[in-house]
Motif scaffolding. Structure first.
Motif, mmCIF file in Angstrom:
data_model
loop_
_atom_site.group_PDB
_atom_site.id
_atom_site.type_symbol
_atom_site.label_atom_id
_atom_site.label_comp_id
_atom_site.label_asym_id
_atom_site.label_seq_id
_atom_site.Cartn_x
_atom_site.Cartn_y
_atom_site.Cartn_z
ATOM 1 N N ALA A 101 0.812 -1.218 0.000
ATOM 2 C CA ALA A 101 0.000 0.000 0.000
ATOM 3 C C ALA A 101 0.844 1.266 0.000
ATOM 4 O O ALA A 101 0.332 2.347 -0.330
ATOM 5 C CB ALA A 101 -0.935 0.003 1.210
ATOM 6 N N HIS A 102 2.130 1.150 0.355
ATOM 7 C CA HIS A 102 2.965 2.342 0.483
ATOM 8 C C HIS A 102 4.120 2.407 -0.509
ATOM 9 O O HIS A 102 4.791 3.433 -0.610
ATOM 10 C CB HIS A 102 3.529 2.427 1.911
ATOM 11 C CG HIS A 102 2.489 2.707 2.953
ATOM 12 N ND1 HIS A 102 1.704 1.722 3.517
ATOM 13 C CD2 HIS A 102 2.095 3.875 3.522
ATOM 14 C CE1 HIS A 102 0.881 2.259 4.406
ATOM 15 N NE2 HIS A 102 1.093 3.561 4.420
ATOM 16 N N ALA A 104 5.259 1.805 -4.562
ATOM 17 C CA ALA A 104 4.757 1.608 -5.929
ATOM 18 C C ALA A 104 5.935 1.445 -6.881
ATOM 19 O O ALA A 104 6.684 2.393 -7.124
ATOM 20 C CB ALA A 104 3.892 2.794 -6.343
ATOM 21 N N SER A 107 5.221 -3.500 -12.100
ATOM 22 C CA SER A 107 4.712 -4.816 -11.720
ATOM 23 C C SER A 107 5.794 -5.886 -11.670
ATOM 24 O O SER A 107 5.808 -6.730 -10.770
ATOM 25 C CB SER A 107 3.617 -5.261 -12.697
ATOM 26 O OG SER A 107 2.476 -4.465 -12.548
ATOM 27 N N GLN A 110 7.405 -5.029 -8.422
ATOM 28 C CA GLN A 110 6.512 -4.955 -7.267
ATOM 29 C C GLN A 110 6.080 -6.348 -6.786
ATOM 30 O O GLN A 110 6.135 -6.649 -5.597
ATOM 31 C CB GLN A 110 5.274 -4.124 -7.627
ATOM 32 C CG GLN A 110 4.275 -3.929 -6.486
ATOM 33 C CD GLN A 110 4.616 -2.755 -5.596
ATOM 34 O OE1 GLN A 110 5.726 -2.243 -5.631
ATOM 35 N NE2 GLN A 110 3.653 -2.341 -4.791
ATOM 36 N N MET A 177 -3.831 -1.916 -1.744
ATOM 37 C CA MET A 177 -2.474 -2.002 -2.277
ATOM 38 C C MET A 177 -2.395 -1.382 -3.672
ATOM 39 O O MET A 177 -3.392 -1.310 -4.384
ATOM 40 C CB MET A 177 -2.048 -3.477 -2.345
ATOM 41 C CG MET A 177 -2.052 -4.182 -0.997
ATOM 42 S SD MET A 177 -1.839 -5.971 -1.139
ATOM 43 C CE MET A 177 -0.169 -6.040 -1.764
ATOM 44 N N LYS A 178 -1.199 -0.944 -4.033
ATOM 45 C CA LYS A 178 -0.985 -0.381 -5.370
ATOM 46 C C LYS A 178 -1.282 -1.439 -6.428
ATOM 47 O O LYS A 178 -0.970 -2.615 -6.253
ATOM 48 C CB LYS A 178 0.459 0.101 -5.522
ATOM 49 C CG LYS A 178 0.922 1.065 -4.433
ATOM 50 C CD LYS A 178 0.143 2.367 -4.433
ATOM 51 C CE LYS A 178 0.701 3.325 -3.377
ATOM 52 N NZ LYS A 178 -0.093 4.581 -3.286
ATOM 53 N N LYS A 179 -1.903 -1.024 -7.524
ATOM 54 C CA LYS A 179 -2.341 -1.983 -8.546
ATOM 55 C C LYS A 179 -1.184 -2.736 -9.191
ATOM 56 O O LYS A 179 -1.376 -3.833 -9.735
ATOM 57 C CB LYS A 179 -3.158 -1.269 -9.617
ATOM 58 C CG LYS A 179 -4.560 -0.887 -9.148
ATOM 59 C CD LYS A 179 -5.443 -0.478 -10.299
ATOM 60 C CE LYS A 179 -6.872 -0.227 -9.826
ATOM 61 N NZ LYS A 179 -7.782 0.121 -10.954
ATOM 62 N N SER A 180 0.008 -2.162 -9.133
ATOM 63 C CA SER A 180 1.156 -2.864 -9.718
ATOM 64 C C SER A 180 1.485 -4.141 -8.959
ATOM 65 O O SER A 180 2.203 -5.006 -9.472
ATOM 66 C CB SER A 180 2.385 -1.953 -9.744
ATOM 67 O OG SER A 180 2.724 -1.526 -8.431
ATOM 68 N N TRP A 182 -0.969 -6.188 -7.821
ATOM 69 C CA TRP A 182 -2.070 -7.138 -7.996
ATOM 70 C C TRP A 182 -1.639 -8.217 -8.982
ATOM 71 O O TRP A 182 -1.137 -7.921 -10.077
ATOM 72 C CB TRP A 182 -3.303 -6.424 -8.534
ATOM 73 C CG TRP A 182 -3.894 -5.398 -7.599
ATOM 74 C CD1 TRP A 182 -3.310 -4.846 -6.496
ATOM 75 C CD2 TRP A 182 -5.172 -4.767 -7.713
ATOM 76 N NE1 TRP A 182 -4.135 -3.917 -5.907
ATOM 77 C CE2 TRP A 182 -5.296 -3.847 -6.635
ATOM 78 C CE3 TRP A 182 -6.228 -4.895 -8.618
ATOM 79 C CZ2 TRP A 182 -6.428 -3.070 -6.449
ATOM 80 C CZ3 TRP A 182 -7.359 -4.112 -8.429
ATOM 81 C CH2 TRP A 182 -7.466 -3.214 -7.347
ATOM 82 N N HIS A 267 -6.682 -7.571 -1.910
ATOM 83 C CA HIS A 267 -5.736 -6.453 -2.078
ATOM 84 C C HIS A 267 -5.642 -5.544 -0.854
ATOM 85 O O HIS A 267 -5.208 -4.397 -0.956
ATOM 86 C CB HIS A 267 -6.106 -5.603 -3.310
ATOM 87 C CG HIS A 267 -6.294 -6.406 -4.541
ATOM 88 N ND1 HIS A 267 -5.327 -7.240 -5.064
ATOM 89 C CD2 HIS A 267 -7.389 -6.550 -5.368
ATOM 90 C CE1 HIS A 267 -5.783 -7.836 -6.154
ATOM 91 N NE2 HIS A 267 -7.030 -7.448 -6.352
#
Length: 376
Positions: A101-102, A104, A107, A110, A177-180, A182, A267
């Motif tokens: 979540a913090h 980014a 992908s 990440q 969480m940041k989408k990268s 997921w 997420h």
């Protein structure tokens, strides 16, 4: 040699089969005692398993169970009882959710980073119990139980809004969480659902588990130390180092067990994140006899009982309590311990009888040979 192989397969299969049959029979007795049809619940649950959406739920849930059970099995193969998988997996999930979540990143960076965070967190938490065992002789059972309780309190502290928590309604979460981070899955349509992408990670871990234990020197040392620390030490294996290493690896795998759900679906870590996964994994590892294939079948069975049982509440004209599946799960764990010990004793007697017969035949042959020499 063929006969020996067949007997070994028979001994391996007999335990789980006896446990499952015993659990079904005992559950049927419970149903009869409550005045219910002893066969209808099984038919209803099997019917549920034919629906695509339920199959997706079973596969997804089984992936979590499978990874957690591999973590337990690693400890078992070392003669260690890592009962702290539940705390390790939940603490790893909340740590991964906070980092996700913090931070980014792209992908391709990440997702590996989040997997590494989960594994390292689980390894660190189990490593505390391992260090206490090798340095102070503290039982890993006691240590991991205590660490489970500490993990629960630590998770509560981390999810406070004054720290990393984000209040969503009445629920403390770690934020989305940041989408990268997921992990994409296999989308089978809105009416069916999505298979978690990390299901393939679970399969890869199963293959790695088998290869490491059966095809590497480290795996041999681990199994040898679990069988006899004294004998392993005599062959040059550092038993204390192996204990600590096994606990670290077991915790690292445990730290990954919640990530298929975290990275593939919710997420975020919330108070509704499933607990008790580690304790369920103990029964699955036992039923699967610490074999990756057996554990996979046991995980699918457990997930099937869990995901197909809600339909029992809505059965017509007579509704059945979905707790029937929970009763069966408990009976399976109860029966598996008894059946494995019975099969082990039976196999031991068979082996002793066979060795006795071979020694007797060898003795008779020696006597006959000696008599022929005297006669000559």
């Amino acid at each position: 040699m063929k006969k020996f192989d067949k007997e070994r397969v028979l001994l391996a299969v007999a335990g789980p089969v006896i446990a499952l049959v015993s659990a079904v029979l005992l559950t049927s007795v419970v149903l009869i005692a409550s005045g219910k049809n002893p066969f209808e619940p099984y038919r209803l649950m099997i019917e549920q398993a034919t629906f695509s959406d339920v199959q997706v739920l079973i596969i997804n849930q089984a992936s979590l169970y499978y990874i957690a059970a591999l973590a337990v099995a690693l400890g078992f193969r070392m003669n260690l009882f890592n009962i702290g998988v539940d705390g390790q997996y939940r603490l790893a999930a909340v740590t991964t959710a906070i980092v996700g979540a913090h931070v980014a990143l792209p992908s391709f960076l990440q997702i590996p980073m989040l997997l590494l965070v989960g594994a390292l967190t689980g390894a660190f938490w189990s490593g505390i119990a391992g260090a206490l065992k090798v340095t102070r002789g503290m039982s890993e059972v006691v240590a991991t139980i205590m660490l489970n309780a500490i993990a629960t309190s630590l998770i509560g502290y981390l999810t406070l809004t004054d720290n990393f928590g984000v209040l969503v309604g009445d629920n403390n979460t770690t934020g989305v969480m940041k989408k990268s981070g997921w992990v994409p899955g296999i989308d089978l349509g809105p009416d069916v659902g999505k298979i978690y992408g990390l299901v393939f990670l679970a399969a890869a871990l199963g293959v790695a588990y088998w290869l490491v234990l059966n095809r590497t020197r480290f795996g041999f040392d681990l199994r040898a130390t679990g069988a006899s620390e004294t004998a392993a030490a005599a062959s040059g294996v550092d038993a204390r180092k192996m204990v600590l290493t096994a606990m670290l690896i077991s915790g690292g795998v445990a730290g990954l067990s919640g990530l298929p759900l975290l990275l593939g679906d919710v997420h975020t870590y919330a108070l509704t994140f499933p607990a008790g996964l580690g304790f369920t994994a103990i029964g699955i590892a036992l039923l699967g006899r610490n074999n990756p294939g057996g554990i996979a079948l046991a995980a699918l069975l457990w997930a099937f009982l869990e995901k197909a049982s809600p339909a029992l509440d809505y059965a017509t004209p007579v509704a059945y309590e979905k707790e029937i599946a929970t009763i069966m799960q408990g009976l399976i764990v109860f029966a598996v311990v008894i059946s494995y010990e019975s099969v082990r004793q039976w196999g031991l007697r068979r082996h002793q009888k066979r060795v006795g017969a071979e020694l007797a035949a060898e003795t008779v042959g020696t006597i006959n040979s000696h008599q022929k020499e005297v006669a000559a």
